[in-house]
Enzyme design. Structure first.
Site, PDB file in Angstrom:
ATOM      1  N   ASP A  91       0.839  -1.195   0.000  1.00  0.00           N
ATOM      2  CA  ASP A  91       0.000   0.000   0.000  1.00  0.00           C
ATOM      3  C   ASP A  91       0.876   1.247   0.000  1.00  0.00           C
ATOM      4  O   ASP A  91       2.084   1.188   0.204  1.00  0.00           O
ATOM      5  CB  ASP A  91      -1.015   0.006   1.151  1.00  0.00           C
ATOM      6  CG  ASP A  91      -0.385   0.205   2.521  1.00  0.00           C
ATOM      7  OD1 ASP A  91       0.831   0.443   2.600  1.00  0.00           O
ATOM      8  OD2 ASP A  91      -1.109   0.110   3.527  1.00  0.00           O
ATOM      9  N   ASN A  99      -4.164  12.696   0.398  1.00  0.00           N
ATOM     10  CA  ASN A  99      -5.523  13.199   0.169  1.00  0.00           C
ATOM     11  C   ASN A  99      -5.777  14.497   0.928  1.00  0.00           C
ATOM     12  O   ASN A  99      -6.397  15.431   0.398  1.00  0.00           O
ATOM     13  CB  ASN A  99      -6.556  12.143   0.582  1.00  0.00           C
ATOM     14  CG  ASN A  99      -6.735  11.060  -0.464  1.00  0.00           C
ATOM     15  OD1 ASN A  99      -6.560  11.293  -1.653  1.00  0.00           O
ATOM     16  ND2 ASN A  99      -7.073   9.861  -0.025  1.00  0.00           N
ATOM     17  N   HIS A 104      -8.500  14.839  -2.960  1.00  0.00           N
ATOM     18  CA  HIS A 104      -8.820  13.474  -3.381  1.00  0.00           C
ATOM     19  C   HIS A 104      -8.628  13.267  -4.881  1.00  0.00           C
ATOM     20  O   HIS A 104      -8.335  12.149  -5.324  1.00  0.00           O
ATOM     21  CB  HIS A 104     -10.257  13.117  -2.980  1.00  0.00           C
ATOM     22  CG  HIS A 104     -10.419  12.918  -1.509  1.00  0.00           C
ATOM     23  ND1 HIS A 104     -10.179  11.713  -0.888  1.00  0.00           N
ATOM     24  CD2 HIS A 104     -10.780  13.776  -0.524  1.00  0.00           C
ATOM     25  CE1 HIS A 104     -10.387  11.823   0.415  1.00  0.00           C
ATOM     26  NE2 HIS A 104     -10.757  13.072   0.662  1.00  0.00           N
ATOM     27  N   ASP A 108      -6.498  10.293  -6.341  1.00  0.00           N
ATOM     28  CA  ASP A 108      -6.924   9.331  -7.362  1.00  0.00           C
ATOM     29  C   ASP A 108      -5.890   9.229  -8.473  1.00  0.00           C
ATOM     30  O   ASP A 108      -5.622   8.137  -8.992  1.00  0.00           O
ATOM     31  CB  ASP A 108      -8.273   9.747  -7.958  1.00  0.00           C
ATOM     32  CG  ASP A 108      -9.441   9.473  -7.015  1.00  0.00           C
ATOM     33  OD1 ASP A 108      -9.235   8.770  -6.000  1.00  0.00           O
ATOM     34  OD2 ASP A 108     -10.550   9.960  -7.294  1.00  0.00           O
ATOM     35  N   GLU A 134      -5.960   2.238  -0.888  1.00  0.00           N
ATOM     36  CA  GLU A 134      -4.624   2.390  -1.469  1.00  0.00           C
ATOM     37  C   GLU A 134      -3.837   1.094  -1.441  1.00  0.00           C
ATOM     38  O   GLU A 134      -2.617   1.102  -1.648  1.00  0.00           O
ATOM     39  CB  GLU A 134      -3.857   3.494  -0.730  1.00  0.00           C
ATOM     40  CG  GLU A 134      -3.433   3.157   0.685  1.00  0.00           C
ATOM     41  CD  GLU A 134      -4.499   3.433   1.737  1.00  0.00           C
ATOM     42  OE1 GLU A 134      -4.131   3.550   2.918  1.00  0.00           O
ATOM     43  OE2 GLU A 134      -5.694   3.528   1.379  1.00  0.00           O
TER      44      GLU A 134
END
Length: 213
Positions: A91, A99, A104, A108, A134
């Site tokens: 991760d 974020n 966000h 992304d 993630e």
């Protein structure tokens, strides 16, 4: 003369039949092409539906439903042919901070770029799955723990050296495990999860190895 008229009428009837047959043949050909085009569109639609049902919409990686199918097949193959099977669970370090600081939308974009970088690095026989949030998972058929650990280290370096637009650098932590006869799918994955946990405890941006079963 009447004889000529009868002859012309006979020829006209035959000509009309021939013209009608040509027209019917052409209509049949057009109908066949239309059916073929419709079938092609249906096939494309089915392929797209299958893609949507088995992949993560954002990153294009497989989703967990598809991963479960692939894992089942690969476990059976590994047991049947006594070949190694391993996986990497990783991760993005401090992704919540990404974020929070950059929004966000940029978060992304980071997920999409990480997935792209990993897909470009792994073999065609490997599969990338978005495990959640993630977290990602790479299944590596035919790879031993050592081979997959080397691959995981390459992934770590590639991500760490990449400049992500508007975010700069990020790192990932990874856990590697190898399948052992008698493992359940869950146990196989949990060992990788535990290895990932150890990598995070060791300062992140590193590769953790699962303990022997």
């Amino acid at each position: 003369t009447p004889e000529h008229i009868r002859l012309i009428q006979a020829v006209a009837v035959q000509a009309a039949i021939a013209i009608q047959n040509v027209r019917l043949y052409q209509e049949a050909q057009d109908a066949a092409k239309a059916v073929e085009a419709t079938n092609l569109e249906l096939q494309k639609a089915l392929i797209e539906l299958e893609r949507l049902a088995t992949t993560d919409k954002l990153t294009g990686a497989f989703n967990r439903r598809k991963f479960d199918e692939i894992l089942s097949v690969e476990i059976k193959r590994a047991l049947r042919f006594s070949t190694p099977l391993s996986l990497v669970l990783f991760d993005i370090d401090h992704f919540k901070t990404v974020n929070d600081l950059f929004g966000h939308l940029n978060g992304d974009r980071v997920l999409v770029e990480v997935a792209r970088l990993v897909m470009n690095c792994i073999r065609s026989s490997d599969t990338l799955t978005r495990w959640g949030g993630e977290e990602f998972l790479v299944l590596c058929p035919g790879n031993s723990l050592a081979q997959t650990t080397e691959m995981a280290e390459r992934l770590r370096q590639i991500i760490a050296q990449t400049q992500f637009p508007d975010v700069s650098n990020i790192t990932i932590s990874l856990g590697v495990s190898e399948f052992h006869p008698g493992d359940s799918p869950d146990r196989f994955i949990v060992r990788a999860d535990n290895a990932l946990y150890h990598a995070k405890n060791n300062g992140r941006n590193c590769v953790g190895l699962a303990l022997a079963a």
